[in-house]
Each structure stands twice: as C-alpha cells, then as structure tokens.
Write a protein that holds these residues in place. Structure first.
Motif, PDB file in Angstrom:
ATOM      1  N   PRO A  74       0.830  -1.214   0.000  1.00  0.00           N
ATOM      2  CA  PRO A  74       0.000   0.000   0.000  1.00  0.00           C
ATOM      3  C   PRO A  74       0.864   1.264   0.000  1.00  0.00           C
ATOM      4  O   PRO A  74       1.900   1.326   0.656  1.00  0.00           O
ATOM      5  CB  PRO A  74      -0.812  -0.112   1.293  1.00  0.00           C
ATOM      6  N   THR A  75       0.439   2.244  -0.744  1.00  0.00           N
ATOM      7  CA  THR A  75       1.191   3.492  -0.894  1.00  0.00           C
ATOM      8  C   THR A  75       1.557   4.107   0.446  1.00  0.00           C
ATOM      9  O   THR A  75       2.670   4.597   0.633  1.00  0.00           O
ATOM     10  CB  THR A  75       0.387   4.496  -1.741  1.00  0.00           C
ATOM     11  N   ALA A  76       0.652   4.053   1.409  1.00  0.00           N
ATOM     12  CA  ALA A  76       0.906   4.646   2.729  1.00  0.00           C
ATOM     13  C   ALA A  76       2.037   3.936   3.469  1.00  0.00           C
ATOM     14  O   ALA A  76       2.707   4.541   4.309  1.00  0.00           O
ATOM     15  CB  ALA A  76      -0.366   4.618   3.571  1.00  0.00           C
ATOM     16  N   ASP A  77       2.288   2.664   3.160  1.00  0.00           N
ATOM     17  CA  ASP A  77       3.327   1.893   3.838  1.00  0.00           C
ATOM     18  C   ASP A  77       4.699   2.011   3.186  1.00  0.00           C
ATOM     19  O   ASP A  77       5.703   1.596   3.749  1.00  0.00           O
ATOM     20  CB  ASP A  77       2.941   0.413   3.898  1.00  0.00           C
ATOM     21  N   ARG A  78       4.759   2.555   1.987  1.00  0.00           N
ATOM     22  CA  ARG A  78       6.020   2.606   1.244  1.00  0.00           C
ATOM     23  C   ARG A  78       7.102   3.441   1.925  1.00  0.00           C
ATOM     24  O   ARG A  78       8.259   3.012   1.965  1.00  0.00           O
ATOM     25  CB  ARG A  78       5.772   3.062  -0.191  1.00  0.00           C
ATOM     26  N   PRO A  79       6.798   4.604   2.487  1.00  0.00           N
ATOM     27  CA  PRO A  79       7.861   5.348   3.180  1.00  0.00           C
ATOM     28  C   PRO A  79       8.443   4.577   4.370  1.00  0.00           C
ATOM     29  O   PRO A  79       9.639   4.658   4.636  1.00  0.00           O
ATOM     30  CB  PRO A  79       7.162   6.635   3.653  1.00  0.00           C
ATOM     31  N   LEU A  80       7.609   3.808   5.051  1.00  0.00           N
ATOM     32  CA  LEU A  80       8.092   2.995   6.176  1.00  0.00           C
ATOM     33  C   LEU A  80       9.031   1.897   5.694  1.00  0.00           C
ATOM     34  O   LEU A  80      10.068   1.643   6.302  1.00  0.00           O
ATOM     35  CB  LEU A  80       6.915   2.393   6.948  1.00  0.00           C
ATOM     36  N   ARG A  81       8.666   1.246   4.590  1.00  0.00           N
ATOM     37  CA  ARG A  81       9.520   0.187   4.040  1.00  0.00           C
ATOM     38  C   ARG A  81      10.838   0.763   3.566  1.00  0.00           C
ATOM     39  O   ARG A  81      11.904   0.195   3.782  1.00  0.00           O
ATOM     40  CB  ARG A  81       8.786  -0.512   2.888  1.00  0.00           C
ATOM     41  N   LEU A  82      10.783   1.915   2.929  1.00  0.00           N
ATOM     42  CA  LEU A  82      11.996   2.586   2.472  1.00  0.00           C
ATOM     43  C   LEU A  82      12.904   2.900   3.652  1.00  0.00           C
ATOM     44  O   LEU A  82      14.119   2.685   3.593  1.00  0.00           O
ATOM     45  CB  LEU A  82      11.613   3.857   1.717  1.00  0.00           C
ATOM     46  N   ALA A  83      12.320   3.364   4.751  1.00  0.00           N
ATOM     47  CA  ALA A  83      13.093   3.663   5.963  1.00  0.00           C
ATOM     48  C   ALA A  83      13.711   2.389   6.539  1.00  0.00           C
ATOM     49  O   ALA A  83      14.840   2.419   7.045  1.00  0.00           O
ATOM     50  CB  ALA A  83      12.207   4.345   6.997  1.00  0.00           C
ATOM     51  N   GLU A  84      13.010   1.265   6.447  1.00  0.00           N
ATOM     52  CA  GLU A  84      13.570  -0.004   6.921  1.00  0.00           C
ATOM     53  C   GLU A  84      14.789  -0.409   6.095  1.00  0.00           C
ATOM     54  O   GLU A  84      15.803  -0.855   6.642  1.00  0.00           O
ATOM     55  CB  GLU A  84      12.522  -1.114   6.868  1.00  0.00           C
ATOM     56  N   PHE A  85      14.689  -0.271   4.779  1.00  0.00           N
ATOM     57  CA  PHE A  85      15.840  -0.569   3.928  1.00  0.00           C
ATOM     58  C   PHE A  85      16.997   0.378   4.234  1.00  0.00           C
ATOM     59  O   PHE A  85      18.145  -0.051   4.354  1.00  0.00           O
ATOM     60  CB  PHE A  85      15.476  -0.501   2.438  1.00  0.00           C
ATOM     61  N   ASP A  86      16.696   1.658   4.376  1.00  0.00           N
ATOM     62  CA  ASP A  86      17.750   2.624   4.701  1.00  0.00           C
ATOM     63  C   ASP A  86      18.434   2.265   6.018  1.00  0.00           C
ATOM     64  O   ASP A  86      19.650   2.370   6.143  1.00  0.00           O
ATOM     65  CB  ASP A  86      17.185   4.045   4.769  1.00  0.00           C
ATOM     66  N   GLY A  87      17.654   1.836   7.007  1.00  0.00           N
ATOM     67  CA  GLY A  87      18.227   1.435   8.289  1.00  0.00           C
ATOM     68  C   GLY A  87      19.137   0.223   8.152  1.00  0.00           C
ATOM     69  O   GLY A  87      20.235   0.192   8.712  1.00  0.00           O
ATOM     70  N   LEU A  88      18.680  -0.775   7.405  1.00  0.00           N
ATOM     71  CA  LEU A  88      19.514  -1.959   7.173  1.00  0.00           C
ATOM     72  C   LEU A  88      20.790  -1.569   6.439  1.00  0.00           C
ATOM     73  O   LEU A  88      21.888  -1.991   6.820  1.00  0.00           O
ATOM     74  CB  LEU A  88      18.739  -3.010   6.369  1.00  0.00           C
ATOM     75  N   PHE A  89      20.655  -0.752   5.415  1.00  0.00           N
ATOM     76  CA  PHE A  89      21.833  -0.344   4.660  1.00  0.00           C
ATOM     77  C   PHE A  89      22.806   0.434   5.546  1.00  0.00           C
ATOM     78  O   PHE A  89      24.007   0.193   5.522  1.00  0.00           O
ATOM     79  CB  PHE A  89      21.438   0.497   3.456  1.00  0.00           C
ATOM     80  N   HIS A  90      22.287   1.365   6.317  1.00  0.00           N
ATOM     81  CA  HIS A  90      23.145   2.184   7.183  1.00  0.00           C
ATOM     82  C   HIS A  90      23.869   1.337   8.224  1.00  0.00           C
ATOM     83  O   HIS A  90      25.049   1.541   8.484  1.00  0.00           O
ATOM     84  CB  HIS A  90      22.321   3.268   7.877  1.00  0.00           C
ATOM     85  N   ASP A  91      23.160   0.387   8.814  1.00  0.00           N
ATOM     86  CA  ASP A  91      23.726  -0.395   9.910  1.00  0.00           C
ATOM     87  C   ASP A  91      24.569  -1.581   9.467  1.00  0.00           C
ATOM     88  O   ASP A  91      25.476  -1.987  10.187  1.00  0.00           O
ATOM     89  CB  ASP A  91      22.608  -0.920  10.819  1.00  0.00           C
ATOM     90  N   ALA A  92      24.270  -2.157   8.309  1.00  0.00           N
ATOM     91  CA  ALA A  92      24.855  -3.463   8.013  1.00  0.00           C
ATOM     92  C   ALA A  92      25.680  -3.590   6.736  1.00  0.00           C
ATOM     93  O   ALA A  92      26.506  -4.495   6.642  1.00  0.00           O
ATOM     94  CB  ALA A  92      23.740  -4.511   7.984  1.00  0.00           C
ATOM     95  N   VAL A  93      25.471  -2.747   5.736  1.00  0.00           N
ATOM     96  CA  VAL A  93      26.178  -2.940   4.459  1.00  0.00           C
ATOM     97  C   VAL A  93      27.663  -2.621   4.634  1.00  0.00           C
ATOM     98  O   VAL A  93      28.032  -1.555   5.101  1.00  0.00           O
ATOM     99  CB  VAL A  93      25.573  -2.085   3.328  1.00  0.00           C
ATOM    100  N   ARG A  94      28.495  -3.577   4.259  1.00  0.00           N
ATOM    101  CA  ARG A  94      29.953  -3.416   4.322  1.00  0.00           C
ATOM    102  C   ARG A  94      30.573  -3.244   2.944  1.00  0.00           C
ATOM    103  O   ARG A  94      31.625  -2.652   2.797  1.00  0.00           O
ATOM    104  CB  ARG A  94      30.596  -4.628   5.013  1.00  0.00           C
ATOM    105  N   ARG A  95      29.926  -3.807   1.939  1.00  0.00           N
ATOM    106  CA  ARG A  95      30.455  -3.720   0.578  1.00  0.00           C
ATOM    107  C   ARG A  95      29.322  -3.943  -0.408  1.00  0.00           C
ATOM    108  O   ARG A  95      28.395  -4.693  -0.134  1.00  0.00           O
ATOM    109  CB  ARG A  95      31.536  -4.779   0.383  1.00  0.00           C
TER     110      ARG A  95
END
Length: 141
Positions: free
Chosen positions: A46-67
């Motif tokens: 749902p469109t209303a949930d998309r910003p939340l999902r995007l924030a979840e991906f951003d959080g994972l990327f910020h905290d965990a991506v090494r390469r």
C-alpha cells in the motif's frame, strides 16, 4: 574515484574514472533516489506503507552494508554484517511478498559476514539501480 575497465563498442578496453562511487563498481548518481524511483507500479505494498519500508531498507543499509558489488545489470550483491541476519531475513521476506519480481538469496559467508544477492528481471533494472544507490556501505566500527 575508482578505476574500472570497460569495453568500447570497437572491442577495445579503456580505463574509466568517472561515474562510479569511490571504491565500488556501483554507478554514482547526483540526485537522491525518491520513493517513486524505488517502488514501481508492480509493487503491491500500500502506498501509505512505502515510506516505512523505504526507511527499513535505509536502516539496514546504514547499519549493516559493508560492501556493494554490482555483479551484472540485473544482479546486486551486498556484503552485510552478520548481526543483521534476523532483520535482513524479515525484510526480504516481506519485500518478496509485495514485489515478486525481486529474487533475494541470503547466505552466511566466512566469519560474521552475510551475502545478500538481489536479482531482478530485465524490465526492473531501474529498481535495482535505485536500490544500489541507496545501499551505501556503513561506516566501520
């Protein structure tokens, strides 16, 4: 800038210094990826949930991506901190449910490293491009 070798249309190899993010084979973009770039019409979230999902991906990327490795135009490989496994598994299960064109494969590599392989069909390369742009490696601890 990192140095990459690319084949020209004539078949010659030449060095290319611009257009890639420093230390990665991922193309650098000057504009920020928007939610519109990220979520194609095929997404059933749902469109209303998309910003939340995007924030979840951003959080994972910020905290965990090494390469980040762009294996091909349709294949992105993220090397993640092993501590992120529960969050990564949960997120890819939920993302697969709404964006079925993604293929995710999460494996534990040597030590405390996860490999997240993300593949898309040719028609969804733009979505993978947007995801690659967002997936900035986390600062070393």
């Amino acid at each position: 800038m990192s140095r990459t070798l690319r084949a020209s249309p004539s078949g010659r190899w030449h060095s290319h210094l611009s257009g890639v993010a420093s230390g990665t084979p991922v193309r650098a973009y000057r504009r920020r990826v928007t939610e519109r770039d990220w979520a194609p019409d095929a997404c059933t979230l749902p469109t209303a949930d998309r910003p939340l999902r995007l924030a979840e991906f951003d959080g994972l990327f910020h905290d965990a991506v090494r390469r980040i490795d762009r294996v091909s135009t349709r294949h992105l490989r993220l090397r993640l901190d092993g501590a992120a496994e529960p969050a990564a598994r949960d997120l890819i299960v939920r993302e697969s449910a709404c964006c079925s064109f993604f293929t995710f494969h999460l494996t534990r590599a040597a030590g405390d490293v996860l490999m997240l392989d993300i593949r898309v069909p040719p028609a969804r390369v733009d979505v993978l491009d947007a995801l690659a742009e967002r997936a900035t490696p986390a600062p070393r601890r």
